[in-house]
Design an enzyme around this catalytic site. Structure first.
Site, PDB file in Angstrom:
ATOM      1  CG  ASP A 121      41.823  39.661  40.451  1.00 45.33           C
ATOM      2  OD1 ASP A 121      42.426  40.389  39.581  1.00 45.33           O
ATOM      3  OD2 ASP A 121      42.366  39.816  41.634  1.00 45.33           O
ATOM      4  CB  THR A 174      46.551  40.342  41.839  1.00 42.31           C
ATOM      5  OG1 THR A 174      46.995  40.994  40.580  1.00 42.31           O
ATOM      6  CG2 THR A 174      47.353  40.404  42.648  1.00 42.31           C
TER       7      THR A 174
END
Length: 1187
Positions: free
Chosen positions: A441, A443
């Site tokens: 991911d 973020t």
């Protein structure tokens, strides 16, 4: 009528859930949806939903008259209690269930069958204890481990089930255990109480029925969230007598695992009130900053959302595990073939020799073939150690130790948050050394989720902030630009933040760090959010306070990508404020909206700087327009069918013709060490894919900043790439075309969006929904005529489309998928696993990464600001992305090398031990006689040869951690699986065959015509067994010494100690004293002392050991000289480096020639560094090592 203790009656109309009314979560993957496929078979028989009438007032005489009903049927849940059960065993079921589970393992079942065979006198060739002792040891260790784990679960369940809370019984609140709660009970909760079930909030001691909860146990987030009861229940249900007379009908969704959604309706006094997640207190949360609140139990026990989310975790197995099982099957096949051959040999031997020798007559008139049959089972018993019973337990011990080393690694400890690394599983360590693809991911994983907002002149501002732009401050204070004032007013009004007063300071509680940062920014510039109620919101606008009436709040979700609030101003005007992603806001702007081009330019600049952006806009609404819209909104709010879809349509209706105010940008700072980590992993030939929900520009620029994307890469965008047309070729079904997608030389990178992925990941859920609609006759008649050309025609085309995508992506050095949903993340991982047969690792820090983490072979959670849900679902957890480098290149690589070395040696030592019986068979008429003493067979794997190899599996390292990180290419053998495969297995087999040959035939030759010093001939069977066993123990323990790369005192002690234990135990069990006590069990009386006092036999042992080990030493030397591995080269470099440092200290030069390394000495300013590692200058010369 209901009893005095009012309980819920679960009324339902459908036998199965309807996934159109209650859609399944996007977080479910295809595997999770498979269990629902059987619903389609009975769909045609579903009756129409019934209308549930509201109960008449006064229906109940006493107790709360509350009925809880699902629109879907869950009648089986009627009067279901709140007790939970996570343990597996009780006092009666532990032994049978645990043994049943253990005997599911093929090796354990195999040895149980052997034990049964050994009890049969006709075929028993070994005493029963030779199998029973190791089997009981293995089963006992595993059972104790399972018992300890289950006792911990018992204690946890007991502690939770016996917690107490206040429940309304007979018109008054009484203390009741959690386990006795049932659906329909009214409970009272106080500050710091844990919430015992999923409860509908009725009233609170706080103004406006607000209740603050901490959701740390649910999602790991420690920031407080607020819940809000309905205004009507808060005003009318504060006292005990009011709650006792409460008479309502709750119609809600079925129990499910969706933490982000609840749909229900409360029917009370002929009025319908909509219920959503903001009205629910979920089990696992904790009441905070609220003195007292009342609620109604909706879901209890295992039907609560937190328990529904605790479903079965996928059982993950390593490649070595699977390969090891296949090898055990191979060994079993070899065992059967060997035994069959020996049985045939015994048949012919008895027919030609045994039956004619009078001295071999045993009094049993068995035929030759029957004797061969018995001999087959006898050899199955004798050669059973080819299938090592202690293998699985040894593997588990090694994995447990490796997990502890990860937990204890201080270089993966994050001091800022006091967060150590944590191996949450003990079964996957060696797979860390075989990773080929990492899915990350963006973020919070690569970035820090830190939102810097600057300080201003405002007395209400946060003193931690700093700000230097005086122009903006003066512009706000002068009030000359209404657009600037409107900008900050929107930030202070359009949000869901709650405020608390602590020590005369405002403390904001936000659902997300972004929202908290924006509201704090508005506060620092003079627009201070002060308080809110269900109907109003109050702010300080520079120097005066204003209160606005909240008419409607249009929530944010991942589909809408925006939120809006409709307010009535003090002067009566109605205005809608909206903030959201630029892609959705620009589609809804009025044609005459100003500053669109300027704002777009700013958004592009922000995206290039990897900032997260939002657009702000507003719209004035007339009273008539609002009144018409409000009536539709009220009707949609209480709808139980397709409520969200109906509300979305209404939101679209009001959120149009908006006027743009401006945009905000929030910075995501890269975590420390991210670019270096990604570069190092790339050198280890690990491919990294970034899967994120951010916009394309932001994700792409993050890729550049973390060096996943570089300037020398050619970036391709998914929507612009044309795949090969082989799936459209009808003849291509029988062809395997592997033409490259990118024919131009150079590095390529792929950036794709979630929308483009939808064409590849043809989701099963959508297909099943269309089938449901068709079966329920809800599809429009004209829809069947339309054909969606974007969807695959058949399964073959779908499969080929997915293979094309994976092949194309794997040709790229970097892949970024942006605007993807949690389910798409998981499906991308699953696709790569299926198409590439590759070992995958997923790493994330948020709840939206959970499915991706669970789907990958290895799941890693990062404890960040987005909560701990990813950590709780992971296999490994730590605080910073940079620790992934050490986890893989050091711990993963070491674990893989150790496990491979352990398995190769374990198979070798068992082959060397067992096959001596095979060679002995040719000299004993294939009569199933053992070559060793019985107790030696029993203790060989348990005491004599287990500890050294266990320590190699725990402690060995070919190079140290610094060199492992310095030379990422050391990681390649794990990806290639070159250290343990069928080739290595057969090498261990042939090595064992060679060792067994030497151990049998050298002593056999020495015993053939022998005379001892005292004139006695030591060539008896027992002396031969002692010499062969002694040769074997010394050989296998010295062999593991040759395989040990990293020596410690413990290793040395284990090798010498194992040999010493063997001789000590052997002299004890061959002594006359123990024979007197157990005359039938210990029959080798005096054999050891008689044999080992002969120097001739000691020379025989030395010759045997030397003959076994000398070829191994020569082969290892030749391989390291002619075909050195990467590890050999690095070790040689390490030795050379130390020598060069010694040269630098003493100003002397020495030439080294190590394997295919050469020390080059050239002028410092002319040295070409491309292929050489230079170690500094000596006497103005630069010394380098070139490979």
């Amino acid at each position: 009528r209901m009893s005095a203790r009012a309980r819920a009656t679960s009324q339902g109309s459908l036998e199965e859930p309807d996934d159109e009314v209650v859609p399944y979560s996007d977080d479910e993957t295809d595997d999770e949806l498979q269990s629902e496929d059987d619903l389609d078979r009975s769909e045609d028989q579903l009756p129409e939903p019934e209308t549930i009438p509201a109960p008449a007032a006064g229906e109940l005489e006493d107790g709360s008259g509350v009925k809880v009903s699902c629109q879907q049927c869950w009648g089986k849940l009627l009067l279901k209690g709140n007790a939970i059960k996570t343990y597996k065993y009780n006092a009666f079921t532990f032994l049978p269930l645990n043994l049943f589970e253990q005997f599911k393992r093929v090796a354990n079942l195999y040895f149980l069958c052997l034990l049964i065979l050994q009890i049969i006198p006709q075929i028993s060739t070994l005493p029963w204890y030779t199998t029973l002792v190791p089997l009981v040891l293995v089963l006992g260790i595993t059972a104790i481990k399972d018992l300890v784990d289950d006792l911990a679960r018992h204690r946890m369940d007991k502690e939770i089930n016996n917690r107490r809370c206040d429940v309304l019984l007979n018109g008054r609140f009484e203390k009741t255990r959690w386990m006795n709660l049932q659906v329909g009970d009214v409970v009272r909760l106080k500050k710091n109480d844990f919430i015992p079930a999923d409860i509908l909030l009725l009233s609170s001691s706080n103004p406006n029925s607000l209740c603050y909860v901490e959701t740390a146990e649910l999602d790991g987030e420690t920031n407080l969230k607020f819940k809000m009861g309905l205004k009507v229940t808060d005003e009318r249900l504060q006292e005990e007598n009011q709650l006792a007379r409460f008479n309502a009908l709750i119609v809600c969704e079925e129990p499910n695992n969706r933490l982000d959604k609840f749909v229900g309706t409360m029917i009370w006094d002929a009025q319908s009130y909509p219920l959503d997640l903001d009205n629910m207190l979920l089990r696992g949360c904790k009441i905070r900053n609220t003195d007292e609140c009342h609620g109604l139990v909706i879901f209890a026990g295992n039907d609560t959302k937190i328990m529904r989310n605790g479903g079965k975790t996928r059982f993950k197995r390593t490649l070595i595990d699977k390969l090891m099982n296949y090898m055990v099957y191979t060994i079993f096949v070899l065992l059967v073939l060997l035994c069959a051959g020996l049985a045939i040999g015994h048949t012919y031997w008895y027919e030609s020799i045994g039956s004619k020798a009078w001295y071999l007559y045993d009094g049993l008139n068995y035929s030759s073939s029957y004797r061969g049959f018995l001999s087959f089972w006898g050899y199955i018993i004798i050669l059973n150690t080819m299938v090592p019973i202690s293998l699985y337990v040894s593997v588990e011990v090694i994995r447990l130790g490796q997990s502890k080393f990860i937990n204890w690694d201080l270089q993966m400890y994050y001091a800022d948050k006091d967060t150590p690394a944590k191996a949450r599983t003990t079964t996957l360590n060696e797979q860390l050394g075989q990773i080929e693809y990492i899915f990350s991911d963006k973020t919070g994983t690569l970035t820090q989720n830190i939102m810097p907002v600057d300080f201003s002149w405002n007395e209400n501002a946060d003193k931690k902030f700093e700000f230097e732009d005086h122009f903006l401050v003066s512009c706000i204070r002068s009030k000359k630009d209404p657009q600037v004032l409107e900008f900050f007013k929107l930030l202070s009004l359009c949000h869901t933040v709650m405020v608390e007063q602590k020590e005369n300071e405002l403390v904001y509680q936000a659902a997300s760090p972004d929202e908290g940062a924006l509201v704090t920014a508005a506060r620092n510039f003079g627009f201070v959010f002060l308080s809110r109620t269900q109907d109003t919101i109050t702010i300080m606008e520079l120097d005066h306070e204003e209160t606005y009436e909240v008419l409607a709040l249009l929530d944010f979700n991942s589909d809408r990508k925006r939120m809006s609030i409709i307010l009535r101003f003090p002067d009566g005007r109605i205005r809608l404020y909206c903030k959201g992603a630029d892609t959705v806001i620009y589609q809804r702007l009025d044609a005459n909206s100003k500053n669109k081009e300027t704002t777009q330019e700013a958004l592009d600049i922000f995206a290039n700087e990897t900032l997260r952006t939002l657009c702000l806009c507003y719209k004035d609404i007339s009273q008539a327009e609002y009144d018409a819209w409000s009536q539709k909104h009220q009707a949609a709010s209480v709808s139980m069918g397709n409520r969200e879809e109906a509300l979305d349509v209404l939101y679209e209706e009001i959120e149009k013709n908006l006027l743009l105010i401006g945009a905000t940008a929030i910075e995501d700072k890269l975590q420390d060490g991210v670019p270096e980590t990604i570069a190092k992993l790339a050198k280890a030939d690990i491919k990294i894919w970034v899967l994120t929900g951010d916009k394309k520009e932001t994700a792409e620029n993050i890729g550049f900043s973390c060096q996943l994307l570089t300037d020398d890469m050619k970036i391709h965008y998914g929507e612009d790439v044309k795949q090969t047309q082989r799936r459209n070729d009808p003849q291509g079904r029988n062809k395997k075309l592997k033409e490259p997608f990118f024919t131009e030389p150079g590095k390529n990178a792929l950036v794709i969006t979630g929308g483009w992925l939808n064409e590849i990941l043809y989701e099963k859920k959508k297909k099943r929904r269309r089938l449901r609609l068709k079966k329920l006759r809800k599809r429009h008649t004209n829809s069947s005529s339309a054909t969606d050309s974007s969807q695959p025609v058949d399964d073959w085309e779908k499969e080929k489309r997915q293979e094309d995508f994976v092949d194309m992506a794997c040709e790229c050095s970097a892949v970024i998928c942006c605007r993807v949903t949690p389910k798409q993340k998981a499906n991308v991982v699953s696709l790569v696993k299926r198409c590439k047969k590759a070992v995958t690792l997923s790493i994330g820090d948020g709840a939206n990464d959970v499915n991706m983490i669970k789907t990958a072979d290895i799941g890693v959670g990062i404890s960040g600001q987005e909560g701990m849900q990813a950590v709780m679902s992971s296999d490994y957890a730590f605080a910073q992305f940079r620790y992934l480098e050490r986890l893989l290149l050091v711990h993963g690589r070491w674990s893989y090398i150790r496990m491979c070395k352990f398995l190769r040696y374990f198979f070798y030592k068992n082959f060397a031990f067992t096959l001596v019986h095979f060679w002995f068979s040719f000299f004993n008429g294939f009569s199933s006689q053992t070559a060793y003493e019985d107790w030696f067979i029993t203790l060989y794997n348990v005491c004599y040869s287990s500890l050294p190899v266990l320590l190699v599996g725990l402690l060995d390292q070919d190079v140290n951690d610094k060199l492992s990180l310095r030379f990422p290419k050391l990681y390649l053998p794990g990806q290639q699986g070159s250290l343990f495969n069928y080739k290595n297995f057969f090498i261990s087999l042939f090595h064992g065959i060679f060792t067994s040959l030497m151990i049998f035939f050298i002593p056999y030759g020495a015993f053939l015509q022998t005379m001892g010093q005292d004139g006695e001939a030591p060539s008896d069977y027992q002396s031969f067994a002692v010499v062969a066993a002694s040769s074997l123990i010394i050989t296998v323990n010295l062999q593991i010494s040759l395989n040990t790369s990293y020596w410690t005192f413990v290793n040395c002690f284990a090798v010498l100690g194992s040999i010493a234990i063997y001789f000590g135990v052997m002299f004890d069990i061959h002594s006359a004293g123990i024979h007197v006590i157990f005359p039938t069990t210990f029959t080798f009386t005096g054999a050891a002392s008689n044999a080992l006092r002969q120097p001739y036999l000691w020379l025989t042992i030395i010759l045997t050991v030397g003959t076994c080990l000398l070829p191994v030493i020569c082969i290892q030397f030749l391989y390291q000289t002619i075909y050195p591995s990467v590890g050999d080269k690095v070790r040689a470099f390490s030795h050379t480096e130390c020598s060069i440092q010694h040269m630098q200290r003493h100003y002397s030069l020495t030439f080294f020639f190590l394997h295919n390394f050469t020390i080059l000495i050239r002028e410092c300013d002319t040295m070409a560094r491309q292929q050489c590692v230079c170690k500094g200058c000596v006497l103005n010369k630069e010394v380098c090592v070139c490979v």
